[in-house]
Design a protein around this motif. Structure first.
Motif, PDB file in Angstrom:
ATOM      1  N   GLU A   1       0.821  -1.201   0.000  1.00  0.00           N
ATOM      2  CA  GLU A   1       0.000   0.000   0.000  1.00  0.00           C
ATOM      3  C   GLU A   1       0.861   1.260   0.000  1.00  0.00           C
ATOM      4  O   GLU A   1       0.532   2.249  -0.655  1.00  0.00           O
ATOM      5  N   ALA A   2       1.970   1.236   0.723  1.00  0.00           N
ATOM      6  CA  ALA A   2       2.887   2.379   0.701  1.00  0.00           C
ATOM      7  C   ALA A   2       3.567   2.502  -0.660  1.00  0.00           C
ATOM      8  O   ALA A   2       3.877   3.611  -1.122  1.00  0.00           O
ATOM      9  N   PHE A   3       3.788   1.373  -1.308  1.00  0.00           N
ATOM     10  CA  PHE A   3       4.520   1.326  -2.576  1.00  0.00           C
ATOM     11  C   PHE A   3       3.858   2.173  -3.660  1.00  0.00           C
ATOM     12  O   PHE A   3       4.522   2.658  -4.575  1.00  0.00           O
ATOM     13  N   TYR A   4       2.548   2.364  -3.559  1.00  0.00           N
ATOM     14  CA  TYR A   4       1.850   3.203  -4.538  1.00  0.00           C
ATOM     15  C   TYR A   4       2.463   4.598  -4.624  1.00  0.00           C
ATOM     16  O   TYR A   4       2.475   5.233  -5.684  1.00  0.00           O
ATOM     17  N   LEU A   5       2.970   5.094  -3.502  1.00  0.00           N
ATOM     18  CA  LEU A   5       3.436   6.476  -3.405  1.00  0.00           C
ATOM     19  C   LEU A   5       4.940   6.627  -3.581  1.00  0.00           C
ATOM     20  O   LEU A   5       5.475   7.724  -3.440  1.00  0.00           O
ATOM     21  N   ALA A   6       5.618   5.535  -3.899  1.00  0.00           N
ATOM     22  CA  ALA A   6       7.083   5.537  -3.906  1.00  0.00           C
ATOM     23  C   ALA A   6       7.690   6.571  -4.848  1.00  0.00           C
ATOM     24  O   ALA A   6       8.731   7.165  -4.549  1.00  0.00           O
ATOM     25  N   GLU A   7       7.056   6.815  -5.981  1.00  0.00           N
ATOM     26  CA  GLU A   7       7.639   7.749  -6.952  1.00  0.00           C
ATOM     27  C   GLU A   7       7.663   9.185  -6.448  1.00  0.00           C
ATOM     28  O   GLU A   7       8.377  10.026  -6.995  1.00  0.00           O
ATOM     29  N   LEU A   8       6.910   9.472  -5.391  1.00  0.00           N
ATOM     30  CA  LEU A   8       6.840  10.829  -4.866  1.00  0.00           C
ATOM     31  C   LEU A   8       7.890  11.106  -3.791  1.00  0.00           C
ATOM     32  O   LEU A   8       8.079  12.255  -3.388  1.00  0.00           O
ATOM     33  N   ALA A   9       8.573  10.072  -3.326  1.00  0.00           N
ATOM     34  CA  ALA A   9       9.481  10.214  -2.183  1.00  0.00           C
ATOM     35  C   ALA A   9      10.925  10.444  -2.609  1.00  0.00           C
ATOM     36  O   ALA A   9      11.365   9.986  -3.670  1.00  0.00           O
ATOM     37  N   ASP A  10      11.663  11.132  -1.733  1.00  0.00           N
ATOM     38  CA  ASP A  10      13.098  11.336  -1.937  1.00  0.00           C
ATOM     39  C   ASP A  10      13.905  10.196  -1.326  1.00  0.00           C
ATOM     40  O   ASP A  10      14.995   9.882  -1.806  1.00  0.00           O
ATOM     41  N   PHE A  11      13.387   9.615  -0.259  1.00  0.00           N
ATOM     42  CA  PHE A  11      14.039   8.509   0.433  1.00  0.00           C
ATOM     43  C   PHE A  11      13.002   7.413   0.682  1.00  0.00           C
ATOM     44  O   PHE A  11      11.866   7.704   1.042  1.00  0.00           O
ATOM     45  N   ILE A  12      13.415   6.169   0.509  1.00  0.00           N
ATOM     46  CA  ILE A  12      12.525   5.026   0.726  1.00  0.00           C
ATOM     47  C   ILE A  12      13.042   4.177   1.883  1.00  0.00           C
ATOM     48  O   ILE A  12      14.218   3.804   1.923  1.00  0.00           O
ATOM     49  N   ASP A  13      12.144   3.869   2.812  1.00  0.00           N
ATOM     50  CA  ASP A  13      12.469   2.988   3.931  1.00  0.00           C
ATOM     51  C   ASP A  13      11.300   2.031   4.129  1.00  0.00           C
ATOM     52  O   ASP A  13      10.488   2.187   5.038  1.00  0.00           O
ATOM     53  N   LEU A  14      11.214   1.047   3.253  1.00  0.00           N
ATOM     54  CA  LEU A  14      10.092   0.105   3.256  1.00  0.00           C
ATOM     55  C   LEU A  14      10.583  -1.320   3.518  1.00  0.00           C
ATOM     56  O   LEU A  14      10.369  -2.232   2.731  1.00  0.00           O
ATOM     57  N   ASP A  15      11.232  -1.489   4.649  1.00  0.00           N
ATOM     58  CA  ASP A  15      11.816  -2.791   4.986  1.00  0.00           C
ATOM     59  C   ASP A  15      11.017  -3.558   6.021  1.00  0.00           C
ATOM     60  O   ASP A  15      11.444  -4.620   6.478  1.00  0.00           O
ATOM     61  N   GLY A  16       9.836  -3.040   6.418  1.00  0.00           N
ATOM     62  CA  GLY A  16       9.087  -3.636   7.523  1.00  0.00           C
ATOM     63  C   GLY A  16       8.852  -5.126   7.405  1.00  0.00           C
ATOM     64  O   GLY A  16       9.057  -5.881   8.362  1.00  0.00           O
ATOM     65  N   ALA A  17       8.427  -5.587   6.228  1.00  0.00           N
ATOM     66  CA  ALA A  17       8.151  -7.016   6.044  1.00  0.00           C
ATOM     67  C   ALA A  17       9.437  -7.828   5.957  1.00  0.00           C
ATOM     68  O   ALA A  17       9.458  -9.014   6.314  1.00  0.00           O
ATOM     69  N   LEU A  18      10.516  -7.201   5.492  1.00  0.00           N
ATOM     70  CA  LEU A  18      11.791  -7.902   5.342  1.00  0.00           C
ATOM     71  C   LEU A  18      12.405  -8.254   6.687  1.00  0.00           C
ATOM     72  O   LEU A  18      13.287  -9.117   6.764  1.00  0.00           O
TER      73      LEU A  18
END
Length: 323
Positions: free
Chosen positions: A271-288
C-alpha cells in the motif's frame, strides 16, 4: 457488506530494539471487506493498543453508513480508508492518484540496537542492501555506531527515535560522524523539543528528518524551521490518500520526503509502494524484518532494490501495466 478483522503475529528475525522498547513479536491486524483488505499496525508510541483497535472495529461494525471517526487510531483509520479507496476505484489506485507507479525502489534496511559484537554477522546476513538505517538511543550508542562504520562503507541513515534529551550530547554524538557516509538523521529529540530542533537545523552536519513529530498532519512553516524533511508512514497518516496529501503539502514547503513504514507484512508495504515515486528517500523494509510474512511473494530484493512482483489479491497495476 460485512467487515472482518483478524490478528496476525509477525515474528521478528532478530530482537527488534529501538530507543523506547524492544520486541520479538509484533501483533498486527488484517481488516477486510469483501475482496479488499488492508493492514493495521498499531504503535504504542501513539498509545495504540490491541484493545483500542478492537473498540474501533466494534464501532465500525455498528455503523449503518461508514464514517471514519477522527478519534480512531491512525493505523485503524489507515486500513478503513484504504479499503474504501480500493472499493471506490476497483483497486486502480494509481489511476485515481494520477501516478505512473514504480516497479522497484532502493530501500534502506534497518539495524536495530544490538551488541556491537553482532554487527558483522548481521551485515553479512543482510549484505544485499546498499543503504542501512541504524537505530540508536543516545550517546551510549557510540560504540555500536563506530562498529557499523567499521564493518561497512555503504550509506548510513541514523534513526534516534527521540532518544536524545540534550542538544549538546547529540552534537557530541554527531561529531563522530564527520567525514562518514551518513545520508540523514531521523528524530533525535522528542516532539516537544521544538526550540532544540530549530537550533539543531542550523548547526547539524546532516539533514534532520522528522518522524515521530509528524502524524496525520503538520504545520509547514513550523516544520521548515525545525527539519529538512519528514518521514511519512501510512499507519501514522491514516491511509494512502491522506499520505498522498501530506507528501504534496511537504513538497510545496520544500521539505524532503521519506516514505517509511512500521513493522508490517507485505500487504502494508504494498500500500505504501503506490506512493514511492513521490518520495526522496525510501524505507520500506518492515516485512523484510519478519520471519513469517503472510503475504510473502509480493516483493523480492535484488541488489538493494525492493522489486514488486505480484499481489495475492490484485495487481498493483491493474490497468496501466507499468513496467
Amino acid at each position: 457488506m460485512k467487515w472482518n478483522l483478524k490478528s496476525i503475529e509477525l515474528e521478528l528475525k532478530v530482537n527488534w530494539r529501538i530507543s523506547r522498547n524492544e520486541s520479538l513479536i509484533k501483533e498486527n491486524f488484517i481488516l477486510s471487506r469483501g475482496e479488499y483488505e488492508s493492514e493495521v499496525a498499531p504503535n504504542i508510541r501513539y498509545s495504540e493498543t490491541k484493545s483500542k483497535i478492537l473498540e474501533n472495529f466494534e464501532e465500525l461494525k455498528s455503523q449503518k453508513k461508514v464514517r471514519i471517526n477522527p478519534r480512531w487510531c491512525n493505523s485503524f483509520k489507515n486500513a478503513v480508508s484504504n479499503i474504501l479507496l480500493k472499493q471506490n476505484c476497483g483497486g486502480d489506485i494509481l489511476n485515481v492518484l494520477g501516478l505512473k507507479g514504480l516497479r522497484e525502489v532502493e530501500t534502506s534496511f534497518s539495524i536495530p540496537i544490538m551488541d556491537p559484537r553482532d554487527v558483522k554477522d548481521y551485515l553479512r546476513t543482510n549484505h544485499q542492501f546498499n543503504i542501512y538505517k541504524l537505530k540508536v538511543s543516545n550517546l551510549e550508542s557510540k560504540e555500536l555506531l563506530l562498529e557499523v562504520l567499521k564493518c561497512t562503507d555503504k550509506k548510513i541513515r541514523i534513526d534516534a527515535n527521540e532518544g536524545f534529551s540534550e542538544i549538546s550530547r547529540f552534537l557530541q554524538f554527531e561529531n563522530e560522524l564527520k567525514g562518514k557516509n551518513i545520508e540523514l538523521i531521523e528524530q533525535p529529540f522528542k516532539k516537544s523539543m521544538q526550540e532544540e530542533y530549530k537550533e539543531l537545523k542550523a548547526r547539524s552536519l546532516f539533514p534532520i528528518i522528522a518522524d515521530e513529530s509528524v502524524e496525520d498532519d503538520f504545520e509547514p512553516n513550523l516544520f521548515k524551521d525545525q527539519f529538512h524533511g519528514i518521514n511519512i508512514k501510512l499507519m501514522k497518516a491514516g491511509g494512502i490518500k491522506k499520505s498522498y496529501e501530506l507528501i504534496k503539502k511537504a513538497k510545496a514547503a520544500n521539505l524532503k520526503v521519506m516514505l517509511g513504514c512500521m513493522i508490517e507484512s507485505s500487504l502494508g508495504i504494498e500500500e505504501a509502494f503506490y506512493l514511492a515515486e513521490l518520495a526522496d528517500f525510501i524505507d520500506l523494509d518492515g516485512a523484510l524484518l519478519t520471519r513469517n510474512d503472510p503475504y510473502t511473494g509480493k516483493f523480492e530484493v535484488t541488489n538493494g532494490k525492493l522489486s514488486y512482483k505480484k499481489s495475492t489479491q490484485y495487481d498493483l497495476y491493474p490497468k496501466s501495466g507499468t513496467d
